[in-house]
Every structure is written in C-alpha cells, then in structure tokens.
Design a protein around this motif. Sequence first.
Motif, PDB file in Angstrom:
ATOM      1  N   ALA A 157       0.832  -1.205   0.000  1.00  0.00           N
ATOM      2  CA  ALA A 157       0.000   0.000   0.000  1.00  0.00           C
ATOM      3  C   ALA A 157       0.861   1.248   0.000  1.00  0.00           C
ATOM      4  N   TYR A 158       1.870   1.281   0.857  1.00  0.00           N
ATOM      5  CA  TYR A 158       2.703   2.473   1.001  1.00  0.00           C
ATOM      6  C   TYR A 158       3.539   2.723  -0.250  1.00  0.00           C
ATOM      7  N   CYS A 159       4.224   1.686  -0.740  1.00  0.00           N
ATOM      8  CA  CYS A 159       5.058   1.856  -1.934  1.00  0.00           C
ATOM      9  C   CYS A 159       4.215   2.301  -3.125  1.00  0.00           C
ATOM     10  N   ALA A 160       3.070   1.659  -3.313  1.00  0.00           N
ATOM     11  CA  ALA A 160       2.218   2.021  -4.440  1.00  0.00           C
ATOM     12  C   ALA A 160       1.717   3.448  -4.310  1.00  0.00           C
ATOM     13  N   SER A 161       1.338   3.856  -3.107  1.00  0.00           N
ATOM     14  CA  SER A 161       0.823   5.213  -2.917  1.00  0.00           C
ATOM     15  C   SER A 161       1.906   6.248  -3.177  1.00  0.00           C
ATOM     16  N   LYS A 162       3.135   5.970  -2.750  1.00  0.00           N
ATOM     17  CA  LYS A 162       4.203   6.950  -2.942  1.00  0.00           C
ATOM     18  C   LYS A 162       4.673   6.981  -4.406  1.00  0.00           C
ATOM     19  N   ALA A 163       4.610   5.855  -5.090  1.00  0.00           N
ATOM     20  CA  ALA A 163       4.883   5.870  -6.531  1.00  0.00           C
ATOM     21  C   ALA A 163       3.835   6.721  -7.247  1.00  0.00           C
ATOM     22  N   ALA A 164       2.599   6.641  -6.764  1.00  0.00           N
ATOM     23  CA  ALA A 164       1.535   7.452  -7.346  1.00  0.00           C
ATOM     24  C   ALA A 164       1.752   8.938  -7.071  1.00  0.00           C
ATOM     25  N   VAL A 165       2.307   9.274  -5.915  1.00  0.00           N
ATOM     26  CA  VAL A 165       2.620  10.676  -5.622  1.00  0.00           C
ATOM     27  C   VAL A 165       3.609  11.219  -6.649  1.00  0.00           C
ATOM     28  N   VAL A 166       4.643  10.427  -6.947  1.00  0.00           N
ATOM     29  CA  VAL A 166       5.646  10.859  -7.923  1.00  0.00           C
ATOM     30  C   VAL A 166       5.001  11.105  -9.283  1.00  0.00           C
ATOM     31  N   ALA A 167       4.189  10.152  -9.735  1.00  0.00           N
ATOM     32  CA  ALA A 167       3.557  10.283 -11.048  1.00  0.00           C
ATOM     33  C   ALA A 167       2.572  11.447 -11.082  1.00  0.00           C
ATOM     34  N   TYR A 168       1.786  11.590 -10.017  1.00  0.00           N
ATOM     35  CA  TYR A 168       0.818  12.688  -9.967  1.00  0.00           C
ATOM     36  C   TYR A 168       1.522  14.041 -10.009  1.00  0.00           C
ATOM     37  N   CYS A 169       2.566  14.210  -9.197  1.00  0.00           N
ATOM     38  CA  CYS A 169       3.279  15.487  -9.165  1.00  0.00           C
ATOM     39  C   CYS A 169       3.945  15.787 -10.506  1.00  0.00           C
ATOM     40  N   LEU A 224       1.165  17.059 -12.679  1.00  0.00           N
ATOM     41  CA  LEU A 224       0.779  18.412 -12.284  1.00  0.00           C
ATOM     42  C   LEU A 224       1.841  19.428 -12.691  1.00  0.00           C
ATOM     43  N   ARG A 225       3.096  19.037 -12.585  1.00  0.00           N
ATOM     44  CA  ARG A 225       4.187  19.934 -12.989  1.00  0.00           C
ATOM     45  C   ARG A 225       4.059  20.318 -14.460  1.00  0.00           C
ATOM     46  N   GLY A 226       3.726  19.341 -15.294  1.00  0.00           N
ATOM     47  CA  GLY A 226       3.539  19.635 -16.709  1.00  0.00           C
ATOM     48  C   GLY A 226       2.347  20.537 -16.954  1.00  0.00           C
ATOM     49  N   GLU A 227       1.268  20.315 -16.217  1.00  0.00           N
ATOM     50  CA  GLU A 227       0.069  21.127 -16.384  1.00  0.00           C
ATOM     51  C   GLU A 227       0.321  22.588 -16.017  1.00  0.00           C
ATOM     52  N   VAL A 250       3.771  28.609 -11.350  1.00  0.00           N
ATOM     53  CA  VAL A 250       3.668  27.781 -10.144  1.00  0.00           C
ATOM     54  C   VAL A 250       4.532  26.541 -10.332  1.00  0.00           C
ATOM     55  N   LYS A 251       5.413  26.291  -9.387  1.00  0.00           N
ATOM     56  CA  LYS A 251       6.326  25.152  -9.473  1.00  0.00           C
ATOM     57  C   LYS A 251       5.818  23.986  -8.633  1.00  0.00           C
ATOM     58  N   VAL A 252       6.084  22.788  -9.106  1.00  0.00           N
ATOM     59  CA  VAL A 252       5.742  21.573  -8.366  1.00  0.00           C
ATOM     60  C   VAL A 252       7.040  20.873  -7.984  1.00  0.00           C
ATOM     61  N   VAL A 253       7.210  20.644  -6.700  1.00  0.00           N
ATOM     62  CA  VAL A 253       8.421  20.027  -6.155  1.00  0.00           C
ATOM     63  C   VAL A 253       8.050  18.670  -5.571  1.00  0.00           C
ATOM     64  N   THR A 254       8.763  17.632  -5.971  1.00  0.00           N
ATOM     65  CA  THR A 254       8.547  16.295  -5.417  1.00  0.00           C
ATOM     66  C   THR A 254       9.737  15.924  -4.545  1.00  0.00           C
ATOM     67  N   LEU A 255       9.477  15.665  -3.267  1.00  0.00           N
ATOM     68  CA  LEU A 255      10.529  15.259  -2.339  1.00  0.00           C
ATOM     69  C   LEU A 255      10.365  13.784  -1.996  1.00  0.00           C
ATOM     70  N   LEU A 256      11.479  13.067  -1.990  1.00  0.00           N
ATOM     71  CA  LEU A 256      11.469  11.640  -1.652  1.00  0.00           C
ATOM     72  C   LEU A 256      12.373  11.416  -0.446  1.00  0.00           C
ATOM     73  N   PRO A 257      11.820  11.472   0.761  1.00  0.00           N
ATOM     74  CA  PRO A 257      12.645  11.201   1.945  1.00  0.00           C
ATOM     75  C   PRO A 257      13.099   9.752   1.976  1.00  0.00           C
ATOM     76  N   GLN A 292      13.350  25.471  -5.930  1.00  0.00           N
ATOM     77  CA  GLN A 292      12.262  24.928  -6.741  1.00  0.00           C
ATOM     78  C   GLN A 292      12.720  23.760  -7.623  1.00  0.00           C
ATOM     79  N   THR A 293      13.515  22.888  -7.023  1.00  0.00           N
ATOM     80  CA  THR A 293      13.917  21.683  -7.739  1.00  0.00           C
ATOM     81  C   THR A 293      12.686  20.834  -8.017  1.00  0.00           C
ATOM     82  N   SER A 294      12.675  20.142  -9.126  1.00  0.00           N
ATOM     83  CA  SER A 294      11.479  19.373  -9.481  1.00  0.00           C
ATOM     84  C   SER A 294      11.405  18.032  -8.758  1.00  0.00           C
ATOM     85  N   TYR A 295      12.553  17.469  -8.362  1.00  0.00           N
ATOM     86  CA  TYR A 295      12.590  16.100  -7.807  1.00  0.00           C
ATOM     87  C   TYR A 295      13.859  15.972  -6.988  1.00  0.00           C
ATOM     88  N   ARG A 296      13.728  15.580  -5.735  1.00  0.00           N
ATOM     89  CA  ARG A 296      14.918  15.458  -4.896  1.00  0.00           C
ATOM     90  C   ARG A 296      14.757  14.313  -3.895  1.00  0.00           C
TER      91      ARG A 296
END
Length: 266
Positions: A158-170, A173-176, A182-189, A224-228
């Motif tokens: 559940a957790y891995c799938a949900s966080k993979a979905a966060v990456v794809a969704y962001c 949204l970044r492209g939109e 407006v910038k979209v930043v995806t953080l992966l702790p 405003q990095t896009s992915y970190r």
Amino acid sequence: MNQRPEPTAPLAFITGASSGIGQALAMRYALAGFRLALLARRTTELQAWVDEQGWDKDRCGVYHADVADVNSIAAAGKACLAQQGVPDVVIANAGISVGMDTTERADIDVMAKTFATNNIGLAATFHPFVAPMTARGSGSLVGMASVAAIRGLPGHGAYCASKAAVVAYCESLRGELRASGVKVVTLLPGYVDTPLTQENRYAMPFLLSAQAFAEKAFRAIEVQTSYRVIPWQMGVVAKLLRLLPNGLFDRALAGRARKHRQGEGR
C-alpha cells in the motif's frame, strides 16, 4: 521564536504539522521568517506546540482537517485563503504508512485508507491553492513522496504504491502548471527519525533526524527543484536497486522483516 514576521512575510501552508517532518518543516520555515498555516487532525497538540513557540495568530494559523476527507481538507485550504491569504509554499506532508497482507480482507481497507490519505488527500490539499497561485503567477506546491516509491518492498504494498503514485501525480501536475509560474516540487525522503519510522522492524540506513531532513528539504524547495531524494545517498541506493534484475532484487530482499500491519507491535 516570538519575533513577529513582517506583514508582507511569505506564507507556508504545511499539513501533518503536529509532529515529525511536518513540525520540523514548520520550525524551519519560521526561522526563515515565514508566516505559517499549519494543519493537523490533532489540533490540540499542534496548538500547544505553537503556543510553546510564542507564536500569535498573526504569525501562525492552526487549522483542523482530516486529509483523507476531501471536503475537510478543501475547507481548511479555503479558510487559510480567507484568513491569511495565498501561500507561497504549500507542503502536502501528511501521510500514513501501514504494512499490508493481501490475503487479509481488512488490509484491503488499509490500502484504501492509505490511498485516500497519501494520494487523494495530497491532491485535495493542493486543490484550493492552484487557481489563486496561478492567478498570482508564483508559488510552490510540494508533494511528499518517499524512496519507497522507487521499488516495491515486501509487506509495503500500500505504502510503496501510494508513494509511486505521488511521484507520477506530481510529474503530471508539474507539466500542467509549466507555463503558470507555479512550481511543483517532489521530495522523496529516505529514512527520517519520526514516530512513524520508530515502529519499523528493519535496518534504516542513512537515518536523518527530522530537523536535518527539514533543512535539506527547505533548500530544495527554495530553489524549486522538481525532484529530490533526501539524503542523496538513499537516492543512489534506490537507483541501484532499480537497476537490479527482478530475480536478484527478490533474492536480496528475501527474509527482510515486513512492515508492521495495523494492530501489530514492533
């Protein structure tokens, strides 16, 4: 920490602010002179912490919402707009992490709740702010994913799938919003020392304190990095795991302790 920010000080809206990463981010943004809009389900605890810092209502607004309830989180966002204005930074930090076993019927409900919080709740957090940020032509929307998004881990479905979905969704949204300002930043702790991870039953390499993570996250959002991935070492490990053929990956994780399920102890 009772210094009052300037009336024109930027505003940071942060969900899941009653503990852990959310609280550490709130402190870091306060140190940078931001006004704060903090949201949590446990508002009594959050308000007590805010009071300890000596922050009045001009400096910090506290909002109650259940991120898994779309109407609840959307209403909190609208209240923030009415009371404090359009945020400069919106951090959708609130999330849950519970292990699951697909053979157990109850764990399908756990998966539904995980997606309701980590994905639908994230989009609902952003929803009230997209139009006013676009109209202004600036702002940052920050989605909190995880290195667990990069490969599926046993017991973490559940957790891995949900966080993979966060990456794809962001990413979508970044492209939109690319031409909107407006910038979209995806953080992966990676592993961060919070009440959430303290229940884990396995080794957590490159473990960061919540404060250390907040400092690195603040810097990434500011530019405003896009992915970190934070820390970067976990990014290297995750990418190496991504390159492993499935057979080797499966053998490497054989015998690894599973994420605790709902109701289980450590």
